[in-house]
Design an enzyme around this catalytic site. Sequence first.
Site, PDB file in Angstrom:
ATOM      1  N   ARG A 223       0.824  -1.219   0.000  1.00 55.29           N
ATOM      2  CA  ARG A 223       0.000   0.000   0.000  1.00 55.29           C
ATOM      3  C   ARG A 223       0.855   1.265   0.000  1.00 55.29           C
ATOM      4  NH1 ARG A 223      -3.786   0.194  -2.309  1.00 55.29           N
ATOM      5  NH2 ARG A 223      -2.933   2.108  -3.128  1.00 55.29           N
TER       6      ARG A 223
ATOM      7  N   LYS B   5       3.422  24.699  -4.262  1.00 57.17           N
ATOM      8  CA  LYS B   5       2.134  24.168  -3.774  1.00 57.17           C
ATOM      9  C   LYS B   5       2.146  22.639  -3.798  1.00 57.17           C
ATOM     10  CE  LYS B   5      -0.219  28.379  -5.115  1.00 57.17           C
ATOM     11  NZ  LYS B   5      -1.217  29.064  -5.963  1.00 57.17           N
TER      12      LYS B   5
ATOM     13  N   LYS C  99       7.432  39.142  -3.926  1.00 48.67           N
ATOM     14  CA  LYS C  99       6.002  39.264  -4.185  1.00 48.67           C
ATOM     15  C   LYS C  99       5.491  40.614  -3.706  1.00 48.67           C
ATOM     16  CE  LYS C  99       5.017  34.346  -3.981  1.00 48.67           C
ATOM     17  NZ  LYS C  99       4.044  33.341  -3.561  1.00 48.67           N
TER      18      LYS C  99
ATOM     19  N   GLU D 158       7.664  39.727  -8.968  1.00 47.37           N
ATOM     20  CA  GLU D 158       6.271  39.584  -9.397  1.00 47.37           C
ATOM     21  C   GLU D 158       5.762  40.954  -9.851  1.00 47.37           C
ATOM     22  OE1 GLU D 158       3.749  37.108  -6.648  1.00 47.37           O
ATOM     23  OE2 GLU D 158       2.496  38.904  -6.669  1.00 47.37           O
TER      24      GLU D 158
ATOM     25  N   ASP E  28       1.926  38.376 -13.086  1.00 49.69           N
ATOM     26  CA  ASP E  28       0.991  37.772 -12.150  1.00 49.69           C
ATOM     27  C   ASP E  28      -0.450  38.108 -12.491  1.00 49.69           C
ATOM     28  OD1 ASP E  28       0.241  36.367  -9.814  1.00 49.69           O
ATOM     29  OD2 ASP E  28      -0.060  38.292  -8.807  1.00 49.69           O
TER      30      ASP E  28
END
Lengths: 277, 277, 277, 277, 277, 277
Positions: free
Chosen positions: F98, F133, F165, F195, F216
């Site tokens: 598994r 992510k 960012k 960004e 972005d």
Amino acid sequence: MIEKFKLRKLIEDALREDIGSGDVTTLAIVKDDRVGTAKAIAKSDTIVAGIEVFGEVFRVYNSDINFKAVFKDGMLAEKGEVVADISGAMRDILTAERVALNIFQRMCGIATLTNRYVDAVKGTEAKILDTRKTTPGLRELEKDAVKTGGGSNHRTGLYGGVLIKENHITAAGGITNAVKNVRNDIPLTLKVEVEAKNLEEVKEALSAGCDIIMLDNMNTAEMKEAVSFINGRVMVEASGNVTLSNVREIAETGVDFISVGALTHSASAADISLIIS
Amino acid sequence: MIEKFKLRKLIEDALREDIGSGDVTTLAIVKDDRVGTAKAIAKSDTIVAGIEVFGEVFRVYNSDINFKAVFKDGMLAEKGEVVADISGAMRDILTAERVALNIFQRMCGIATLTNRYVDAVKGTEAKILDTRKTTPGLRELEKDAVKTGGGSNHRTGLYGGVLIKENHITAAGGITNAVKNVRNDIPLTLKVEVEAKNLEEVKEALSAGCDIIMLDNMNTAEMKEAVSFINGRVMVEASGNVTLSNVREIAETGVDFISVGALTHSASAADISLIIS
Amino acid sequence: MIEKFKLRKLIEDALREDIGSGDVTTLAIVKDDRVGTAKAIAKSDTIVAGIEVFGEVFRVYNSDINFKAVFKDGMLAEKGEVVADISGAMRDILTAERVALNIFQRMCGIATLTNRYVDAVKGTEAKILDTRKTTPGLRELEKDAVKTGGGSNHRTGLYGGVLIKENHITAAGGITNAVKNVRNDIPLTLKVEVEAKNLEEVKEALSAGCDIIMLDNMNTAEMKEAVSFINGRVMVEASGNVTLSNVREIAETGVDFISVGALTHSASAADISLIIS
Amino acid sequence: MIEKFKLRKLIEDALREDIGSGDVTTLAIVKDDRVGTAKAIAKSDTIVAGIEVFGEVFRVYNSDINFKAVFKDGMLAEKGEVVADISGAMRDILTAERVALNIFQRMCGIATLTNRYVDAVKGTEAKILDTRKTTPGLRELEKDAVKTGGGSNHRTGLYGGVLIKENHITAAGGITNAVKNVRNDIPLTLKVEVEAKNLEEVKEALSAGCDIIMLDNMNTAEMKEAVSFINGRVMVEASGNVTLSNVREIAETGVDFISVGALTHSASAADISLIIS
Amino acid sequence: MIEKFKLRKLIEDALREDIGSGDVTTLAIVKDDRVGTAKAIAKSDTIVAGIEVFGEVFRVYNSDINFKAVFKDGMLAEKGEVVADISGAMRDILTAERVALNIFQRMCGIATLTNRYVDAVKGTEAKILDTRKTTPGLRELEKDAVKTGGGSNHRTGLYGGVLIKENHITAAGGITNAVKNVRNDIPLTLKVEVEAKNLEEVKEALSAGCDIIMLDNMNTAEMKEAVSFINGRVMVEASGNVTLSNVREIAETGVDFISVGALTHSASAADISLIIS
Amino acid sequence: MIEKFKLRKLIEDALREDIGSGDVTTLAIVKDDRVGTAKAIAKSDTIVAGIEVFGEVFRVYNSDINFKAVFKDGMLAEKGEVVADISGAMRDILTAERVALNIFQRMCGIATLTNRYVDAVKGTEAKILDTRKTTPGLRELEKDAVKTGGGSNHRTGLYGGVLIKENHITAAGGITNAVKNVRNDIPLTLKVEVEAKNLEEVKEALSAGCDIIMLDNMNTAEMKEAVSFINGRVMVEASGNVTLSNVREIAETGVDFISVGALTHSASAADISLIIS
């Protein structure tokens, strides 16, 4: 049965605890290339348990050490008999000796004590069961030793089954409620056991729909009555103040299981020595 | 004394072993916000040992749990006496209970047994000493319990002192050689102990320049002779087959220390319960 | 000598620190199946120390890499000499190279510096001793390097011996008290050393019953006086501001040991390169 | 900057290495409830680096210890100046002292040495750069110390940038090929540096499309020629046999960076003491 | 429910994986003392699951960060709604953001998908069950999310229940034998489930004495027949190729449980963003 | 590529999570010495990824298990095809099955989804890029799967590159300032990405001296304008709301990279089974 990664880690930790910054005696005295053989000898009668774990300690410390079990788990080794032969680097045998014996003597001690309980109930239907009263870090080895001695295992830990005790019952406002709460919440594959201290509670537990009832600290008359009432609908476990003197009387009440904390919390270590030849 | 990081890790590991993927019973039944109090009660007479370790288990699991020791380490708790009060989140007290008791009962058991040996030699110069025959993972707690019971500690592990045993002597070609090899190699601050099985070896050990001599499996007549020969020049330890029945006779030979493996490998757990009120 | 589990873990951690999510250069450029050989070459004269540790780094990273030491620990490798041959998967040799060298160069550097101190006191009775002023995580390797360079080891850590310093003396209310407290509490096999900053304290330490006296920051005249007073009854260590310029003068005072923090906290790395052929 | 979990673990491991089964001296002598204060004092001029790490050692060991930095990282502490005040449980201050100093003295030593290199190139455009020649386990602390001393950091590890060395070039069959292989394989955000040992290779590296060129073991005449040829199109790093004596001459060739292994592998520890008052 | 130590370790490991040697961007740009607030906003409708785990990521990284859940687990957050407020050190919020969202978005995604299955069988007796087809390392969080979404949990792992599959049956020489072997060996509190692929096997499993029967890859006609034959004597689980399109039809056969691997191995992450204000 | 120590640890942890105190079913039923073979079969078309990782799970659990990959990473396995053969101890194959599948199915699922995106942009210059992510604990395996599917990797973690960012820009008081702060602080080998949400910001980023610009959440018209303005001076990444439907249109704007979070956070597991024969 203890899983192999876990066993290895347990052994490594135990070796590290004992060896620390080094076996200063052996390093200074025994030359690196010296080889030899050792025999593990029972100094009194013992049920052998954990013989492969015993060997694994040496192999973990030095994978070239040769270990040969003379006895298998579950056999009786009588005083004076050789239970295993170890050969290889003398340095490493000497350094690992104490840890290997510490684990093995404990497992043999537990199996031997369990075996005395199992013998005491021979001929009845009752099985001897362990508890969670084990040594921190050694639970699985100790439970293996109980099985080797002829006993059965209760749940492995809090995660491995439901045991609704008095405090849980109080918190839930009664057995019925407690069982209901649990049924809605736990993994599908776990059984539910309820602790009952009298016939009243036995009856409530039964109608609440549990799988096992634990008769807690009842006398044998009460146990008989409970067993007769339950009548095979669920399993029955007797618990509390079980000794070698009273275990047979308890078994004869017809309970399915008798749990004994002493198996793991108060067994004496078996007497086993390593003789270098 | 066990170091605080190590104690914390030991407790976390023990809790993890027992709780695993969760205390399914308590989580399902006892609400998150329920608080309560519990009392730890001695069910038979016991020397208290590890009372702060006992409390630490609860605090490690939930730092908001309040623990109040009623007895201090080394005191005698009689049957029925409350040794500690615990209060806080009921869920967490119930979940941590077994692990806390498993450690505490073991430490009390060891201190109580040690104390019986210490009592048995009262009035002599002999001190009761532990060995390396401890439970893997618990050595420092067990050695602390021995001290609490009135005993003394032998080396903490292989790294913490030199003990030249028969096998080392053979490997080195004699005691003199073994001691010499060791002296050139070990850290400055470690003492050197030599195991001697007869007066001959005692003499050789002494002239080789060791700090301690262990009289290994000698009878008391031999011990007396050895003690008299050594005459205070180095410390003397008696070892082998020591029991409560013979320990006083051994002590009266004049040895400085008597080491007893049973203190840690065969003590019964003290009987202590947690009662939720 | 560093224990094998500990060495393996140290190497794995060091490799993980350097490699992290991967040796992006080598993975992208060197093919998986490329094999080759490398030679470790001394770029200036050095005492070799840790040659097997050096090899172990490569073997830990890839157990199929072949490592052959040309020099043994303690030998002098002169500028330009090959100290070891490594062969196997080129990718893994390149990836492990820097970590292997970082450890090995440090050990050789320490042994080489130690050796200069040892040479400086040649002909006297004094032994050069290390301290606890080691690099966090590398203590045992560094102490091994000191021994390889001809020095001796002081205690391995706080657990490995008693050293009563000024602050302890103040806290205990005097040397006599401090020694007494310690004697009742420590494991049987540890020696007790007391730091003394003048003859007064030397005398008190001696009558308190210690095993070693450290002469702390005394000048050589004071040292001589102390050595003469002690007269072989306990061992004597000189400590504080020892340099290559003054070490011989100190040694000639008759002290048994001279401890030098610089051996481990300020040794320059030996200059060793890996040449791929 | 070292991440906080990592720092905590590094400190715990260092404390465990030194304390092991306990600071037997302090436990036996200094009472549990004794409090006091200590001052960390520079015994010679030093650039302070790692002052908060120094304090963190005490706080990790006992979160109630109070630490107050007198100097900030990057400041010069002159001989005799107090750099920090520590107060709290005397036992824990004494036990943690050596580990705290071992880390702090090393960081100050590196910053101080770096600062001497930075001073030596003052007025030129060149920045002083560290390497991967750091102590296993301490890389991030050592690189922080280099920055504190005024230097810059090269890649953190093999994962943090591409450096194509001679061996990679050989394996790839030339610089052009090596750069191409890398470009197709590595994370988007990493730069590519190529080691060049002569002008020929500089030219090939430039047309292959790298971001940085390392001039490896060139003399200053060759460096000047290379810098002039590259003419600002990519960054230029000088590497190999850099000392305090030749670093300025190298800087004056116009290179952007000069990497110095000695910053981390051969800095002497700063001399700092803890004085208990 | 995931145990607190385990959750903390999981979060620390996840942060370490992402942060490594440091969030170089944030460290360089955002000042140490800058504070601020952030809002977690649902970018599409989602069942909230793991809201406290989400908050715990920030608290583990910096225990001073303030986290306030606006939604509780199990509630539906509609597109555009704020599900939580976070405030404190801006540096640490930014650094921990991605890890917090990665875990939270996954849990919400699983709960949302589970909820769609639960809705699809509303009005029947069937419960939606998860499997062991979970992400390595995240099993307990994923199983918690399944419960939050209205589903039930099958066994937590191989240790938490018996599931006798085809291969076990073959190895044991038939269902009857397999069940018998298991009954003699497993902890008292575990249930026994048998996989049956046709009515024949259902019958054998039933008479062998199991607690649960899994109908493996049967069509709904076969399922109905099996359910009718079993008639409430043991629990029945349907398994294999369950989709949102066929789950209701399966539920209507009367099975007690329907297990769906996709709940955990193929749920899409919920769309949630952190907006700094 | 995931480093070998890390892979081993990941597998061990995953096995431990699933096996816990033991695979009670298999241990009770399958004899220790039973051997057999198994085939891993694709139940629907899939790009194979992680085939060696799949095999490594079995080898980690039992190094004597024989694993033979039929397909290599990157190949398409069609429904019904055997992708690997496993043979050896039946107990261990069943117990590890598994976990092996859970990892392998996830990797194949990611590679298959990535491949669909790569196909969608075929003929353009754009490369498909992953994000951070990813699933906690599995980042490197998931990024390997993206590469196997034909995609490229963005930075491995916060340590592996600079991405400035919006929040960073605000904190720094503008793009120019942010870029400047970063340049002075980061390791030499890391690139700087900014960004930008409109052309204005693109222009500022370009003159501030960054290496990559992320467009972005721009629409394709804005992207085209940005690409044309940038004109090859730095690399361009498109990010935000990318789906299989719009990815080609984005690619045709001329961007160099298109990052897609769904590759790792929302790929369905591939359908692969183990059939024991």
